[in-house]
Design a protein around this motif. Structure first.
Motif, PDB file in Angstrom:
ATOM      1  N   SER A  67      10.951 -47.707  38.544  1.00 46.94           N
ATOM      2  CA  SER A  67       9.731 -47.323  37.823  1.00 46.94           C
ATOM      3  C   SER A  67       9.684 -47.946  36.430  1.00 46.94           C
ATOM      4  CB  SER A  67       9.617 -45.804  37.733  1.00 46.94           C
ATOM      5  OG  SER A  67      10.731 -45.243  37.054  1.00 46.94           O
ATOM      6  N   PHE A  68      10.826 -48.004  35.736  1.00 45.60           N
ATOM      7  CA  PHE A  68      10.829 -48.573  34.386  1.00 45.60           C
ATOM      8  C   PHE A  68      10.353 -50.020  34.401  1.00 45.60           C
ATOM      9  CE2 PHE A  68      12.771 -51.270  31.197  1.00 45.60           C
ATOM     10  CZ  PHE A  68      12.454 -50.616  30.018  1.00 45.60           C
ATOM     11  N   PHE A  69      10.826 -50.802  35.361  1.00 46.19           N
ATOM     12  CA  PHE A  69      10.541 -52.232  35.394  1.00 46.19           C
ATOM     13  C   PHE A  69       9.085 -52.525  35.746  1.00 46.19           C
ATOM     14  CE2 PHE A  69      14.934 -51.457  36.651  1.00 46.19           C
ATOM     15  CZ  PHE A  69      15.608 -52.139  35.655  1.00 46.19           C
ATOM     16  N   ARG A  70       8.412 -51.567  36.366  1.00 49.97           N
ATOM     17  CA  ARG A  70       7.048 -51.790  36.853  1.00 49.97           C
ATOM     18  C   ARG A  70       5.980 -51.260  35.907  1.00 49.97           C
ATOM     19  NH1 ARG A  70       8.340 -50.185  43.167  1.00 49.97           N
ATOM     20  NH2 ARG A  70       9.322 -52.169  43.727  1.00 49.97           N
ATOM     21  N   GLU A  71       6.360 -50.936  34.709  1.00 50.17           N
ATOM     22  CA  GLU A  71       5.409 -50.459  33.708  1.00 50.17           C
ATOM     23  C   GLU A  71       5.580 -51.240  32.409  1.00 50.17           C
ATOM     24  OE1 GLU A  71       4.979 -45.767  35.045  1.00 50.17           O
ATOM     25  OE2 GLU A  71       6.179 -46.297  33.298  1.00 50.17           O
ATOM     26  N   PHE A  72       4.467 -51.567  31.773  1.00 42.01           N
ATOM     27  CA  PHE A  72       4.533 -52.205  30.461  1.00 42.01           C
ATOM     28  C   PHE A  72       3.304 -51.803  29.658  1.00 42.01           C
ATOM     29  CE2 PHE A  72       3.403 -55.704  27.566  1.00 42.01           C
ATOM     30  CZ  PHE A  72       4.509 -55.634  26.729  1.00 42.01           C
ATOM     31  N   LYS A  73       3.545 -51.298  28.444  1.00 43.88           N
ATOM     32  CA  LYS A  73       2.440 -50.911  27.575  1.00 43.88           C
ATOM     33  C   LYS A  73       2.342 -51.816  26.354  1.00 43.88           C
ATOM     34  CE  LYS A  73       2.576 -46.071  29.038  1.00 43.88           C
ATOM     35  NZ  LYS A  73       2.778 -44.656  28.628  1.00 43.88           N
ATOM     36  N   HIS A  74       3.473 -52.037  25.692  1.00 43.88           N
ATOM     37  CA  HIS A  74       3.450 -52.910  24.518  1.00 43.88           C
ATOM     38  C   HIS A  74       4.874 -53.331  24.202  1.00 43.88           C
ATOM     39  CE1 HIS A  74       5.068 -49.706  21.921  1.00 43.88           C
ATOM     40  NE2 HIS A  74       4.301 -48.897  22.626  1.00 43.88           N
ATOM     41  N   ASN A  75       4.997 -54.405  23.446  1.00 39.55           N
ATOM     42  CA  ASN A  75       6.301 -54.927  23.049  1.00 39.55           C
ATOM     43  C   ASN A  75       6.874 -54.056  21.938  1.00 39.55           C
ATOM     44  OD1 ASN A  75       8.542 -56.410  22.392  1.00 39.55           O
ATOM     45  ND2 ASN A  75       7.437 -58.230  21.703  1.00 39.55           N
ATOM     46  N   ARG A  76       8.024 -53.433  22.206  1.00 35.02           N
ATOM     47  CA  ARG A  76       8.639 -52.529  21.237  1.00 35.02           C
ATOM     48  C   ARG A  76       9.597 -53.244  20.283  1.00 35.02           C
ATOM     49  NH1 ARG A  76      11.044 -47.483  24.402  1.00 35.02           N
ATOM     50  NH2 ARG A  76      11.546 -46.961  22.244  1.00 35.02           N
ATOM     51  N   CYS A  77       9.724 -54.553  20.393  1.00 34.44           N
ATOM     52  CA  CYS A  77      10.632 -55.291  19.516  1.00 34.44           C
ATOM     53  C   CYS A  77      10.210 -55.128  18.056  1.00 34.44           C
ATOM     54  CB  CYS A  77      10.631 -56.777  19.897  1.00 34.44           C
ATOM     55  SG  CYS A  77      11.633 -57.807  18.796  1.00 34.44           S
ATOM     56  N   PRO A  78      11.145 -54.805  17.156  1.00 33.49           N
ATOM     57  CA  PRO A  78      10.789 -54.609  15.738  1.00 33.49           C
ATOM     58  C   PRO A  78      10.520 -55.906  14.980  1.00 33.49           C
ATOM     59  CG  PRO A  78      13.153 -54.312  16.051  1.00 33.49           C
ATOM     60  CD  PRO A  78      12.554 -54.464  17.426  1.00 33.49           C
ATOM     61  N   ARG A  79      10.807 -57.070  15.606  1.00 33.90           N
ATOM     62  CA  ARG A  79      10.573 -58.348  14.900  1.00 33.90           C
ATOM     63  C   ARG A  79       9.099 -58.748  15.042  1.00 33.90           C
ATOM     64  NH1 ARG A  79      13.364 -62.964  16.987  1.00 33.90           N
ATOM     65  NH2 ARG A  79      12.805 -63.959  15.042  1.00 33.90           N
ATOM     66  N   ARG A  80       8.241 -58.034  14.331  1.00 32.52           N
ATOM     67  CA  ARG A  80       6.807 -58.248  14.480  1.00 32.52           C
ATOM     68  C   ARG A  80       6.337 -59.560  13.863  1.00 32.52           C
ATOM     69  NH1 ARG A  80       4.594 -53.853  16.621  1.00 32.52           N
ATOM     70  NH2 ARG A  80       5.787 -51.891  16.521  1.00 32.52           N
ATOM     71  N   THR A  81       7.153 -60.192  13.045  1.00 31.59           N
ATOM     72  CA  THR A  81       6.773 -61.483  12.471  1.00 31.59           C
ATOM     73  C   THR A  81       7.081 -62.646  13.415  1.00 31.59           C
ATOM     74  OG1 THR A  81       8.932 -61.661  11.368  1.00 31.59           O
ATOM     75  CG2 THR A  81       7.109 -60.663  10.107  1.00 31.59           C
ATOM     76  N   CYS A  82       7.754 -62.369  14.525  1.00 33.74           N
ATOM     77  CA  CYS A  82       8.052 -63.410  15.505  1.00 33.74           C
ATOM     78  C   CYS A  82       6.747 -63.984  16.054  1.00 33.74           C
ATOM     79  CB  CYS A  82       8.892 -62.827  16.644  1.00 33.74           C
ATOM     80  SG  CYS A  82       9.110 -63.937  18.063  1.00 33.74           S
ATOM     81  N   ASP A  83       6.656 -65.300  16.149  1.00 31.52           N
ATOM     82  CA  ASP A  83       5.438 -65.953  16.628  1.00 31.52           C
ATOM     83  C   ASP A  83       5.099 -65.580  18.063  1.00 31.52           C
ATOM     84  OD1 ASP A  83       5.155 -67.227  14.201  1.00 31.52           O
ATOM     85  OD2 ASP A  83       6.084 -69.106  14.868  1.00 31.52           O
ATOM     86  N   LEU A  84       6.106 -65.132  18.834  1.00 31.24           N
ATOM     87  CA  LEU A  84       5.888 -64.814  20.241  1.00 31.24           C
ATOM     88  C   LEU A  84       5.665 -63.328  20.487  1.00 31.24           C
ATOM     89  CD1 LEU A  84       8.692 -67.071  21.814  1.00 31.24           C
ATOM     90  CD2 LEU A  84       6.264 -67.617  21.531  1.00 31.24           C
ATOM     91  N   HIS A  85       5.666 -62.525  19.437  1.00 28.17           N
ATOM     92  CA  HIS A  85       5.678 -61.068  19.600  1.00 28.17           C
ATOM     93  C   HIS A  85       4.509 -60.563  20.440  1.00 28.17           C
ATOM     94  CE1 HIS A  85       5.518 -56.766  18.586  1.00 28.17           C
ATOM     95  NE2 HIS A  85       6.804 -56.874  18.328  1.00 28.17           N
ATOM     96  N   SER A  86       3.326 -61.066  20.222  1.00 28.71           N
ATOM     97  CA  SER A  86       2.147 -60.539  20.916  1.00 28.71           C
ATOM     98  C   SER A  86       2.146 -60.868  22.398  1.00 28.71           C
ATOM     99  CB  SER A  86       0.867 -61.087  20.274  1.00 28.71           C
ATOM    100  OG  SER A  86       0.819 -62.501  20.381  1.00 28.71           O
ATOM    101  N   ALA A  87       2.834 -61.950  22.785  1.00 27.41           N
ATOM    102  CA  ALA A  87       2.883 -62.342  24.193  1.00 27.41           C
ATOM    103  C   ALA A  87       4.132 -61.845  24.899  1.00 27.41           C
ATOM    104  CB  ALA A  87       2.803 -63.869  24.312  1.00 27.41           C
ATOM    105  N   CYS A  88       5.193 -61.570  24.144  1.00 26.71           N
ATOM    106  CA  CYS A  88       6.486 -61.199  24.716  1.00 26.71           C
ATOM    107  C   CYS A  88       6.459 -59.763  25.236  1.00 26.71           C
ATOM    108  CB  CYS A  88       7.569 -61.354  23.653  1.00 26.71           C
ATOM    109  SG  CYS A  88       9.250 -60.970  24.205  1.00 26.71           S
ATOM    110  N   HIS A  89       7.186 -59.528  26.330  1.00 28.40           N
ATOM    111  CA  HIS A  89       7.303 -58.178  26.888  1.00 28.40           C
ATOM    112  C   HIS A  89       8.559 -57.454  26.402  1.00 28.40           C
ATOM    113  CE1 HIS A  89       4.276 -58.183  30.446  1.00 28.40           C
ATOM    114  NE2 HIS A  89       3.781 -58.742  29.368  1.00 28.40           N
ATOM    115  N   GLY A  90       9.290 -58.053  25.469  1.00 29.39           N
ATOM    116  CA  GLY A  90      10.412 -57.350  24.861  1.00 29.39           C
ATOM    117  C   GLY A  90      11.786 -57.839  25.249  1.00 29.39           C
TER     118      GLY A  90
END
Length: 307
Positions: free
Chosen positions: A261-284
């Protein structure tokens, strides 16, 4: 729970755990002893996989060419219309020559990470032009890559280094440093990168990955030599993620196991490195890496966020 498929597209199969090398970057050193998968069990596995939309078997390990019945495995897979990708360390060249000549549905991917290996397999690369893979590290030998490319492999891939043990993290870089490495270093069309779609989902091949955390239990499953099924090979041997046995348990039970169940759900990237250029596209990042280092599937990717 989001599940847009009736089964996986491909299987990561370890037909054996034995290997004749001990590469520093390998994360399989701690695997417990297990007997090789027997041909009769492989046939049973294929029979049961017929209930899922599987098109491809990725033969991993362990070194697949050490299996005494590998031609039989390939013959059985081909008879079912399955494609087979084999990852080899290139030490058993006579076997690789034979398999390359006999099985049109087989794609050989050779791991070349040092000059000694390159010298040993150079003629094979020149003659057969397999896929060549190299693990990306901080000490990447760009000159060696150019020498490999001079042999005109079908494709050359830089692999984002797995680091399931703390000591392996020192040679890794954050994903946003790795991702542009191949295009920046080698301006060639047949150079690419390989990484978990838990970073950037492969939406072109699998549109459903846009809505899930990573491919584990959505487009792929991992199977060990004894038939044990896991979300992916990086969870092998972890009891909490054993989904059942492909040799005996109902496919419905495996495919709808609560651990997926965990692997089949995604809401937003929880990574704290919000300045990363890939943050908005990355799934974490890779949940398996988070789990191995912290015990928490949802923890930040350890190769990007060092403890």
């Amino acid at each position: 729970m989001v599940s847009m498929r009736t089964g996986p597209d491909y299987i990561q199969l370890y037909p054996l755990l034995r290997c004749n090398r001990s590469c520093a970057f390998c994360f399989n050193h701690a695997m417990p002893f297990m007997e090789d998968m027997q041909l009769i069990d492989f046939r049973t596995m294929l029979d049961r996989l017929g209930g899922w939309p599987v098109t491809t078997i990725d033969l991993m390990g362990g070194e697949p060419t050490l299996h005494h019945d590998m031609p039989g495995f390939l013959r059985e897979a081909g008879s079912r219309g399955l494609r087979v990708n084999m990852s080899s360390n290139g030490t058993n060249l006579p076997q690789l020559h034979d398999l390359h000549a006999r099985f049109d549905h087989l794609s050989i991917g050779m791991s070349v990470n040092d000059r000694a290996t390159f010298a040993a397999v150079r003629k094979f690369l020149h003659d057969h032009r397999p896929v060549v893979k190299m693990v990306h590290t901080r000490a990447l030998d760009a000159h060696l890559v150019r020498e490999i490319l001079s042999q005109r492999p079908r494709t050359f891939y830089l692999l984002y280094k797995d680091a399931l043990e703390g000591s392996q993290l020192r040679d890794t870089v954050p994903f946003d440093e790795f991702f542009p490495a191949a295009p920046d270093l080698f301006q060639k069309q047949n150079v690419g990168t390989v990484f978990c779609s838990g970073f950037l989902p492969d939406r072109a091949a699998y549109p459903e990955l846009a809505k899930v955390r990573c491919p584990a239990g959505t487009t792929k499953l991992g199977i060990m030599p004894d038939g044990s099924v896991y979300p992916c090979n990086l969870f092998f041997g972890k009891p909490a993620f054993r989904l059942g046995s492909i040799l005996s348990d109902p496919l419905e039970t495996i495919w709808h196991h609560p651990a997926l169940s965990f692997f089949r759900e995604f809401k937003h990237n929880r990574c704290p490195r919000r300045t990363c250029d890939l943050h908005s596209a990355c799934h974490g990042g890779c949940p398996a890496h988070a789990y191995h280092h912290t015990g928490d599937l949802s923890a930040p990717e350890p190769r990007c966020i060092r403890a």
